[in-house]
Design a protein around this motif. Structure first.
Motif, PDB file in Angstrom:
ATOM      1  N   GLY A  64       0.819  -1.210   0.000  1.00 18.64           N
ATOM      2  CA  GLY A  64       0.000   0.000   0.000  1.00 18.64           C
ATOM      3  C   GLY A  64       0.851   1.257   0.000  1.00 18.64           C
ATOM      4  N   TYR A 189      -3.203  -4.362   6.604  1.00 20.11           N
ATOM      5  CA  TYR A 189      -2.660  -3.882   5.318  1.00 20.11           C
ATOM      6  C   TYR A 189      -3.103  -4.883   4.255  1.00 20.11           C
ATOM      7  CZ  TYR A 189       1.040  -7.430   5.049  1.00 20.11           C
ATOM      8  OH  TYR A 189       1.724  -8.616   4.934  1.00 20.11           O
ATOM      9  N   GLU A 190      -2.608  -4.764   3.044  1.00 18.47           N
ATOM     10  CA  GLU A 190      -3.074  -5.615   1.948  1.00 18.47           C
ATOM     11  C   GLU A 190      -2.861  -7.100   2.221  1.00 18.47           C
ATOM     12  OE1 GLU A 190      -4.969  -6.398  -1.670  1.00 18.47           O
ATOM     13  OE2 GLU A 190      -4.846  -4.540  -0.497  1.00 18.47           O
ATOM     14  N   THR A 193      -5.875  -8.571   3.782  1.00 18.28           N
ATOM     15  CA  THR A 193      -6.922  -8.780   2.778  1.00 18.28           C
ATOM     16  C   THR A 193      -6.733 -10.132   2.106  1.00 18.28           C
ATOM     17  OG1 THR A 193      -7.232  -6.417   2.320  1.00 18.28           O
ATOM     18  CG2 THR A 193      -7.868  -7.944   0.581  1.00 18.28           C
ATOM     19  N   CYS A 194      -5.486 -10.450   1.747  1.00 14.19           N
ATOM     20  CA  CYS A 194      -5.184 -11.722   1.080  1.00 14.19           C
ATOM     21  C   CYS A 194      -5.473 -12.908   1.996  1.00 14.19           C
ATOM     22  CB  CYS A 194      -3.722 -11.750   0.644  1.00 14.19           C
ATOM     23  SG  CYS A 194      -3.303 -10.529  -0.614  1.00 14.19           S
ATOM     24  N   ARG A 372      -8.631 -11.268  -6.042  1.00 12.75           N
ATOM     25  CA  ARG A 372      -9.226 -10.219  -5.225  1.00 12.75           C
ATOM     26  C   ARG A 372     -10.241  -9.448  -6.080  1.00 12.75           C
ATOM     27  NH1 ARG A 372      -3.436  -8.224  -3.174  1.00 12.75           N
ATOM     28  NH2 ARG A 372      -2.779  -9.775  -4.712  1.00 12.75           N
ATOM     29  N   ASN A 381      -8.602  -0.063  -3.864  1.00 13.80           N
ATOM     30  CA  ASN A 381      -7.855   0.200  -2.641  1.00 13.80           C
ATOM     31  C   ASN A 381      -8.786   0.539  -1.483  1.00 13.80           C
ATOM     32  OD1 ASN A 381      -5.138   0.003  -1.873  1.00 13.80           O
ATOM     33  ND2 ASN A 381      -4.941   2.215  -1.688  1.00 13.80           N
ATOM     34  N   SER A 384     -10.571  -2.759  -0.452  1.00 15.03           N
ATOM     35  CA  SER A 384      -9.673  -3.607   0.310  1.00 15.03           C
ATOM     36  C   SER A 384      -9.482  -3.069   1.731  1.00 15.03           C
ATOM     37  CB  SER A 384      -8.318  -3.697  -0.396  1.00 15.03           C
ATOM     38  OG  SER A 384      -7.402  -4.483   0.340  1.00 15.03           O
ATOM     39  N   THR A 385      -9.342  -1.757   1.855  1.00 16.12           N
ATOM     40  CA  THR A 385      -9.149  -1.135   3.168  1.00 16.12           C
ATOM     41  C   THR A 385     -10.354  -1.350   4.068  1.00 16.12           C
ATOM     42  OG1 THR A 385      -7.669   0.548   2.236  1.00 16.12           O
ATOM     43  CG2 THR A 385      -8.690   1.043   4.368  1.00 16.12           C
ATOM     44  N   ARG A 388     -10.449  -5.227   5.092  1.00 18.70           N
ATOM     45  CA  ARG A 388      -9.466  -5.677   6.077  1.00 18.70           C
ATOM     46  C   ARG A 388      -9.646  -4.987   7.422  1.00 18.70           C
ATOM     47  NH1 ARG A 388      -5.788  -3.172   2.228  1.00 18.70           N
ATOM     48  NH2 ARG A 388      -4.960  -1.185   2.948  1.00 18.70           N
TER      49      ARG A 388
END
Length: 421
Positions: A64, A189-190, A193-194, A372, A381, A384-385, A388
């Motif tokens: 990010g 952070y990303e 998300t994963c 994703r 973005n 995703s934010t 998460r």
């Protein structure tokens, strides 16, 4: 007079047609694990071959933060960087700032790569990046410890918890108080998300936003998955994991302080390195299912190389991209650092498979990884934010997953068009 003529002849030769002056390019690679070193080696090999020079731009580990750095440079029209490594979820966010590489890459070259990734990198008919290496989440485990306590590699997350508890109990009696059960990327952070997408998909709880644009994150299976992992924090999972990115998880596992680890393929070469305390003691497999009726899944990761439209030498930059993403360099990167190639034929290479056995056995995991929600385009973005942050709230004990995912659903629908993407 002879010296003057000789000097003029030398100048004429230097600027003669067909003879180019040496150029300097700047490339932004990654900084996780061996990424910077391996990228530098490849770039220097190209520089030596072409007579040019390449400089590496420093970037943060957090994807990010990298994105923010690149967006700031590109928004300013900066020519400070020529080639940029971009995440698999960034094409829709950055397409307007990159050169269309179709003018430099023929169909014969593009057909060598996994076609879904080439398609992913094509935005409104514009090829903004070339696949460099692909990724999917994997489970690493201590073979020696599982064998010591009669445990098998887990096929479900529930089995992972049982095995971890058995090993921890045995090792605690043996005097190892540092050992923990499972580490992953739990920071907001990303990477989270994963991880969370893998949890939800493994419980058959959908993919946050489906391929038709419907927000699907608020459902019982998704809530069950998130609550399950939240229940592990402070138990099998140490609370410190909530601040872990990739390298923190790898360092803990590689130091011999964890039974299981979720990470990307890059970790394989490092945990088996000559200085690694766990070298030769590690197994790797597809991530477990969310119960007997669940599925084994891994989030699609991977990185590509694109050329900034503000580069002063886009043709030369494209040549660097062609070298770095070519079969010879992709094979070298796989051998020295276990980066998964995007060129299909390399998965039949005996030397490569000997160095990285999982690349053959887990081939289906890589080609069928769960993507994703890039259907959300330029707002990915934000999506995703929001996702998460909702997951992180549950992991840190701030509400149940059902309530937090309901809030996430409302926010994602408000970001979309009429509640849908």
């Amino acid at each position: 007079m002879k010296k003057v003529l000789a000097g003029l002849a030398a100048v004429a030769t230097l600027f003669a047609p067909g003879l180019a002056l040496a150029e300097k390019l700047v490339i932004a690679c990654g900084s996780v694990g061996q990424e910077a070193d391996v990228c530098k080696q490849g770039a220097e090999a190209w520089a030596k071959k072409t007579g040019n020079t390449v400089e590496l731009m420093s970037v943060p580990q957090d994807a990010g933060q990298q994105l923010a750095q690149f967006q700031q440079l590109l928004a300013a029209g900066s020519a400070d960087v020529d080639v940029i490594r971009i995440d698999v979820v960034w094409p829709g966010l950055m397409a307007n700032n990159f050169v269309d590489l179709k003018q430099y890459f023929g169909e014969d070259v593009l057909k060598e790569h996994f076609q879904p990734i080439v398609k992913n990198n094509t935005v409104n008919g514009k090829l903004i990046a070339i696949p460099w290496f692909t990724d999917a989440g994997l489970l690493y485990y201590r073979k020696d410890l599982l064998e010591k306590y009669g445990q098998k590699p887990p096929t479900t997350w529930q089995e992972l918890v049982q095995s971890a508890k058995a090993v921890l109990e045995g090792e605690k009696k043996a005097g190892d108080a540092k050992l923990v059960g499972f580490v992953f990327q739990g920071k907001a952070y990303e990477g989270l998300t994963c991880n969370a997408l893998e949890w939800i998909d493994s419980f058959k709880g959908g993919t946050i936003v489906d391929s038709t644009g419907n927000v699907t994150v608020n459902n019982p299976k998704a809530a069950e998955a998130i609550d399950f992992f939240a229940g592990l924090v402070g138990n099998v999972v140490p609370k410190g994991v909530l601040n872990y990115q990739e390298e923190e998880a790898r360092n803990a596992f590689q130091a011999g302080n964890a039974v299981f680890m979720r990470n990307w393929p890059y970790a394989w070469a490092l945990v088996n390195g000559k200085d690694s305390p766990v070298a030769g003691k590690v197994g790797v497999m597809a991530l477990p299912k969310g119960g007997a009726d669940g599925k084994s899944t891994g989030t699609l990761g991977g990185w590509q190389l694109g050329v900034s439209k503000f580069s002063k030498n886009p043709k030369l930059a494209a040549d660097l991209v062609k070298y770095l993403t070519g079969p010879e360099e992709q094979k070298r990167r796989a051998l020295v650092a276990s980066f998964n190639p995007t060129i299909m034929s390399l998965y039949k290479d005996p030397e490569l498979l000997k160095a990285n056995p999982f690349m053959g056995s887990l081939y289906d995991t890589f080609v069928n990884a769960v993507p994703r929600p890039t259907i959300t385009g330029a707002k990915y973005n934000q999506v995703s934010t929001e996702f998460r942050n909702g997951v992180y709230a549950t992991l840190t004990g701030k509400g149940k997953a059902a309530d937090n995912l309901k809030k996430v659903e409302a926010k994602l629908q408000s970001l979309g068009k009429g509640g849908k993407w």
